[in-house]
Design a protein around this motif. Structure first.
Motif, PDB file in Angstrom:
ATOM      1  N   PRO A  88       0.816  -1.232   0.000  1.00 52.73           N
ATOM      2  CA  PRO A  88       0.000   0.000   0.000  1.00 52.73           C
ATOM      3  C   PRO A  88       0.843   1.272   0.000  1.00 52.73           C
ATOM      4  CG  PRO A  88      -0.866  -1.589   1.586  1.00 52.73           C
ATOM      5  CD  PRO A  88       0.447  -2.129   1.107  1.00 52.73           C
ATOM      6  N   LEU A  89       2.003   1.234   0.667  1.00 50.82           N
ATOM      7  CA  LEU A  89       2.880   2.411   0.698  1.00 50.82           C
ATOM      8  C   LEU A  89       3.494   2.666  -0.673  1.00 50.82           C
ATOM      9  CD1 LEU A  89       4.810   1.685   4.041  1.00 50.82           C
ATOM     10  CD2 LEU A  89       2.636   2.881   3.729  1.00 50.82           C
ATOM     11  N   ILE A  90       3.892   1.581  -1.339  1.00 50.31           N
ATOM     12  CA  ILE A  90       4.522   1.715  -2.659  1.00 50.31           C
ATOM     13  C   ILE A  90       3.522   2.235  -3.678  1.00 50.31           C
ATOM     14  CG2 ILE A  90       5.727   0.466  -4.481  1.00 50.31           C
ATOM     15  CD1 ILE A  90       7.246   0.758  -1.813  1.00 50.31           C
ATOM     16  N   ILE A  91       2.278   1.769  -3.586  1.00 54.96           N
ATOM     17  CA  ILE A  91       1.249   2.168  -4.542  1.00 54.96           C
ATOM     18  C   ILE A  91       0.968   3.667  -4.456  1.00 54.96           C
ATOM     19  CG2 ILE A  91      -1.214   1.925  -5.109  1.00 54.96           C
ATOM     20  CD1 ILE A  91      -0.953  -1.026  -4.292  1.00 54.96           C
ATOM     21  N   CYS A  92       0.930   4.208  -3.231  1.00 51.64           N
ATOM     22  CA  CYS A  92       0.574   5.631  -3.093  1.00 51.64           C
ATOM     23  C   CYS A  92       1.794   6.540  -3.026  1.00 51.64           C
ATOM     24  CB  CYS A  92      -0.306   5.830  -1.861  1.00 51.64           C
ATOM     25  SG  CYS A  92       0.563   5.700  -0.278  1.00 51.64           S
ATOM     26  N   TYR A  93       3.000   5.999  -3.142  1.00 52.87           N
ATOM     27  CA  TYR A  93       4.202   6.828  -3.077  1.00 52.87           C
ATOM     28  C   TYR A  93       4.264   7.760  -4.281  1.00 52.87           C
ATOM     29  CZ  TYR A  93       9.132   8.161  -3.003  1.00 52.87           C
ATOM     30  OH  TYR A  93      10.303   8.879  -2.981  1.00 52.87           O
ATOM     31  N   ASN A  94       4.430   9.052  -4.028  1.00 49.35           N
ATOM     32  CA  ASN A  94       4.468  10.033  -5.118  1.00 49.35           C
ATOM     33  C   ASN A  94       5.714  10.908  -5.064  1.00 49.35           C
ATOM     34  OD1 ASN A  94       3.855  11.442  -2.830  1.00 49.35           O
ATOM     35  ND2 ASN A  94       2.084  12.546  -3.671  1.00 49.35           N
ATOM     36  N   GLY A  95       6.765  10.417  -4.414  1.00 53.49           N
ATOM     37  CA  GLY A  95       7.997  11.178  -4.306  1.00 53.49           C
ATOM     38  C   GLY A  95       8.966  10.880  -5.440  1.00 53.49           C
ATOM     39  N   MET A  96      10.168  11.427  -5.333  1.00 50.44           N
ATOM     40  CA  MET A  96      11.185  11.230  -6.361  1.00 50.44           C
ATOM     41  C   MET A  96      11.794   9.839  -6.263  1.00 50.44           C
ATOM     42  SD  MET A  96      13.226  14.867  -6.441  1.00 50.44           S
ATOM     43  CE  MET A  96      13.884  14.611  -4.801  1.00 50.44           C
ATOM     44  N   THR A  97      12.367   9.400  -7.356  1.00 52.01           N
ATOM     45  CA  THR A  97      13.080   8.118  -7.382  1.00 52.01           C
ATOM     46  C   THR A  97      14.552   8.334  -7.709  1.00 52.01           C
ATOM     47  OG1 THR A  97      12.469   7.800  -9.708  1.00 52.01           O
ATOM     48  CG2 THR A  97      11.021   6.821  -8.045  1.00 52.01           C
ATOM     49  N   THR A  98      15.040   9.556  -7.454  1.00 52.86           N
ATOM     50  CA  THR A  98      16.441   9.876  -7.711  1.00 52.86           C
ATOM     51  C   THR A  98      17.228   9.906  -6.407  1.00 52.86           C
ATOM     52  OG1 THR A  98      15.952  12.243  -7.571  1.00 52.86           O
ATOM     53  CG2 THR A  98      15.905  11.242  -9.755  1.00 52.86           C
ATOM     54  N   ILE A  99      18.517   9.683  -6.512  1.00 53.15           N
ATOM     55  CA  ILE A  99      19.405   9.775  -5.356  1.00 53.15           C
ATOM     56  C   ILE A  99      20.523  10.762  -5.660  1.00 53.15           C
ATOM     57  CG2 ILE A  99      18.918   7.434  -4.537  1.00 53.15           C
ATOM     58  CD1 ILE A  99      21.582   6.568  -5.793  1.00 53.15           C
ATOM     59  N   VAL A 100      21.003  11.436  -4.639  1.00 53.81           N
ATOM     60  CA  VAL A 100      22.107  12.393  -4.771  1.00 53.81           C
ATOM     61  C   VAL A 100      23.426  11.635  -4.688  1.00 53.81           C
ATOM     62  CG1 VAL A 100      23.212  14.439  -3.811  1.00 53.81           C
ATOM     63  CG2 VAL A 100      20.716  14.213  -3.727  1.00 53.81           C
ATOM     64  N   ILE A 101      24.288  11.853  -5.636  1.00 49.35           N
ATOM     65  CA  ILE A 101      25.568  11.153  -5.713  1.00 49.35           C
ATOM     66  C   ILE A 101      26.630  11.912  -4.916  1.00 49.35           C
ATOM     67  CG2 ILE A 101      27.367  10.304  -7.279  1.00 49.35           C
ATOM     68  CD1 ILE A 101      24.704   8.840  -7.486  1.00 49.35           C
ATOM     69  N   PRO A 102      27.434  11.219  -4.103  1.00 48.70           N
ATOM     70  CA  PRO A 102      28.538  11.889  -3.385  1.00 48.70           C
ATOM     71  C   PRO A 102      29.463  12.618  -4.346  1.00 48.70           C
ATOM     72  CG  PRO A 102      28.225   9.637  -2.599  1.00 48.70           C
ATOM     73  CD  PRO A 102      27.344   9.788  -3.797  1.00 48.70           C
ATOM     74  N   GLY A 103      30.098  13.675  -3.844  1.00 49.64           N
ATOM     75  CA  GLY A 103      30.912  14.536  -4.693  1.00 49.64           C
ATOM     76  C   GLY A 103      32.007  13.817  -5.460  1.00 49.64           C
ATOM     77  N   PHE A 104      32.694  12.842  -4.837  1.00 44.46           N
ATOM     78  CA  PHE A 104      33.815  12.195  -5.521  1.00 44.46           C
ATOM     79  C   PHE A 104      33.368  11.260  -6.645  1.00 44.46           C
ATOM     80  CE2 PHE A 104      32.547   9.340  -2.170  1.00 44.46           C
ATOM     81  CZ  PHE A 104      32.702   8.065  -2.702  1.00 44.46           C
ATOM     82  N   LEU A 105      32.065  10.919  -6.693  1.00 44.98           N
ATOM     83  CA  LEU A 105      31.566  10.057  -7.760  1.00 44.98           C
ATOM     84  C   LEU A 105      30.817  10.832  -8.852  1.00 44.98           C
ATOM     85  CD1 LEU A 105      30.212   6.980  -5.744  1.00 44.98           C
ATOM     86  CD2 LEU A 105      32.320   7.113  -7.086  1.00 44.98           C
ATOM     87  N   ARG A 106      30.624  12.139  -8.636  1.00 43.26           N
ATOM     88  CA  ARG A 106      29.848  12.921  -9.598  1.00 43.26           C
ATOM     89  C   ARG A 106      30.496  13.046 -10.978  1.00 43.26           C
ATOM     90  NH1 ARG A 106      27.053  17.728  -5.885  1.00 43.26           N
ATOM     91  NH2 ARG A 106      25.869  16.240  -4.562  1.00 43.26           N
ATOM     92  N   PRO A 107      31.841  13.061 -11.085  1.00 38.00           N
ATOM     93  CA  PRO A 107      32.425  13.078 -12.444  1.00 38.00           C
ATOM     94  C   PRO A 107      32.039  11.847 -13.258  1.00 38.00           C
ATOM     95  CG  PRO A 107      34.050  13.747 -10.825  1.00 38.00           C
ATOM     96  CD  PRO A 107      32.865  13.257 -10.047  1.00 38.00           C
ATOM     97  N   ILE A 108      31.696  10.735 -12.583  1.00 35.16           N
ATOM     98  CA  ILE A 108      31.330   9.503 -13.286  1.00 35.16           C
ATOM     99  C   ILE A 108      29.833   9.422 -13.530  1.00 35.16           C
ATOM    100  CG2 ILE A 108      31.416   6.982 -13.211  1.00 35.16           C
ATOM    101  CD1 ILE A 108      33.827   7.230 -11.357  1.00 35.16           C
ATOM    102  N   PHE A 109      29.025   9.651 -12.467  1.00 32.60           N
ATOM    103  CA  PHE A 109      27.578   9.431 -12.550  1.00 32.60           C
ATOM    104  C   PHE A 109      26.769  10.720 -12.672  1.00 32.60           C
ATOM    105  CE2 PHE A 109      29.311   5.849 -10.093  1.00 32.60           C
ATOM    106  CZ  PHE A 109      28.859   4.778 -10.860  1.00 32.60           C
ATOM    107  N   GLY A 110      27.391  11.875 -12.400  1.00 32.67           N
ATOM    108  CA  GLY A 110      26.632  13.110 -12.375  1.00 32.67           C
ATOM    109  C   GLY A 110      26.088  13.379 -10.980  1.00 32.67           C
ATOM    110  N   PRO A 111      25.419  14.538 -10.777  1.00 27.79           N
ATOM    111  CA  PRO A 111      24.935  14.895  -9.425  1.00 27.79           C
ATOM    112  C   PRO A 111      23.756  14.038  -8.952  1.00 27.79           C
ATOM    113  CG  PRO A 111      24.245  16.527 -11.033  1.00 27.79           C
ATOM    114  CD  PRO A 111      25.183  15.606 -11.753  1.00 27.79           C
TER     115      PRO A 111
END
Length: 327
Positions: free
Chosen positions: A138-161
């Motif tokens: 039931p929680l997953i069905i009504c979840y309306n938030g983002m599905t993105t995660i913030v990448i740590p600074g040292f990995l951002r050159p590879i994966f982005g922010p």
């Protein structure tokens, strides 16, 4: 008092917040007093139903020890659902709010039922891992938030922010709920530790929500709502847990049973998922994560797992010591 004062000065011009917080605070105080009264009253009923046990960590021979009622988490759980329903009745300002409340209360109710069934039937671990999956749907069905995660600074050159996990984020939330419900359950066995750790985590969640509400502008109602919703659940949970802690702390008069541990774990899963701060909530579960990692070899059968995974009282030193088995 600092918690209440901070909450009141956070957003005096937000009518939804002030209405929800005011009603929740009043209901929480009533909930505390109700649990203080009901818990002793249900002691004899649980003893008559043979839902009782003996405290392995109290001195004396096992045969001479007094029987202590178990599954007392049923009382805080049931009264919490009643208060949650009343809060929904008066404070749900939109269809989204109603859906969130219904999904959250349904998931918590399912885990209270599983916990009580486990206390009665002593379910196997594989059953305890499967049921939270269905309770989380039931929680997953009504979840309306983002599905993105913030990448740590040292990995951002590879994966982005930012990285959008898509469906993998939903899988993460299901695993998160399974973890929280079982993390409280396996970090147990000492008088007051199940309720005590839950009160500490819940109080931290309440403080976090209040801090976030001071940072988010009154105009951003969609960003404020998850934290208001979280507060409406976590304050009554703190109230009923404090009442239960008074009877469960050493020397315990009642045992909370798996009913409370699953109830507490799912409350944290609900506020974390629908409050959109699961990653922050994991920081509050660091002791439980460490305990889970230490317990994992026992849980999967690599190391023998005794019936009672708790230390044993050394009557000579009056200290708890690690043992492989109590029998």
């Amino acid at each position: 008092l600092p918690l209440v004062s901070g909450a009141l000065i956070t957003s005096p011009n937000d009518p939804l917040y002030m209405k929800t917080f005011g009603l929740t605070l009043i209901l929480s105080l009533l909930l505390y007093k109700a649990n203080e009264y009901l818990i002793p009253g249900f002691t004899d009923l649980l003893l008559k139903a043979k839902l009782c046990g003996k405290d392995l960590n109290k001195p004396g021979e096992m045969k001479d020890k007094k029987e202590i009622p178990e599954s007392m988490g049923l009382i805080p759980g049931a009264t919490f659902i009643i208060v949650g329903t009343i809060t929904q009745l008066f404070c749900s300002s939109s269809t989204t709010a109603i859906i969130h409340h219904n999904a959250g209360l349904l998931a918590i109710s399912m885990m209270i039922l599983l916990g009580f069934v486990d206390c009665v039937l002593n379910l196997r671990w594989r059953h305890k891992l499967i049921m939270p999956f269905f309770a989380t749907l039931p929680l997953i069905i009504c979840y309306n938030g983002m599905t993105t995660i913030v990448i740590p600074g040292f990995l951002r050159p590879i994966f982005g922010p930012l990285v959008n996990l898509g469906i993998l984020y939903y899988l993460y939330m299901i695993l998160f709920a399974i973890f929280t419900t079982n993390a409280i359950n396996i970090y147990a066995g000492i008088n007051g530790i199940e309720v005590g750790q839950s009160i500490v985590i819940a109080s931290s969640v309440a403080i976090y929500n209040i801090i976030e509400l001071t940072r988010i502008s009154f105009d951003l109602s969609t960003e404020r709502f998850p934290h208001i919703f979280s507060l409406s659940l976590i304050l009554p949970f703190i109230a009923c847990s404090l009442a239960l802690f008074g009877y469960n702390k050493y020397p315990s008069q009642v045992f909370v049973g798996d009913t409370y541990t699953y109830f507490a774990g799912m409350v944290f899963a609900v506020v974390g998922i629908l409050g959109h701060f699961t990653k922050t909530l994991l920081l509050l579960f660091i002791p439980q994560i460490l305990n889970f990692l230490l317990s994992f070899p026992q849980l999967i059968g690599v190391v023998t797992c005794p019936r009672h995974r708790l230390p044993k009282l050394n009557t000579g030193t009056y200290k708890l010591e690690c043992v492989h088995n109590h029998y």
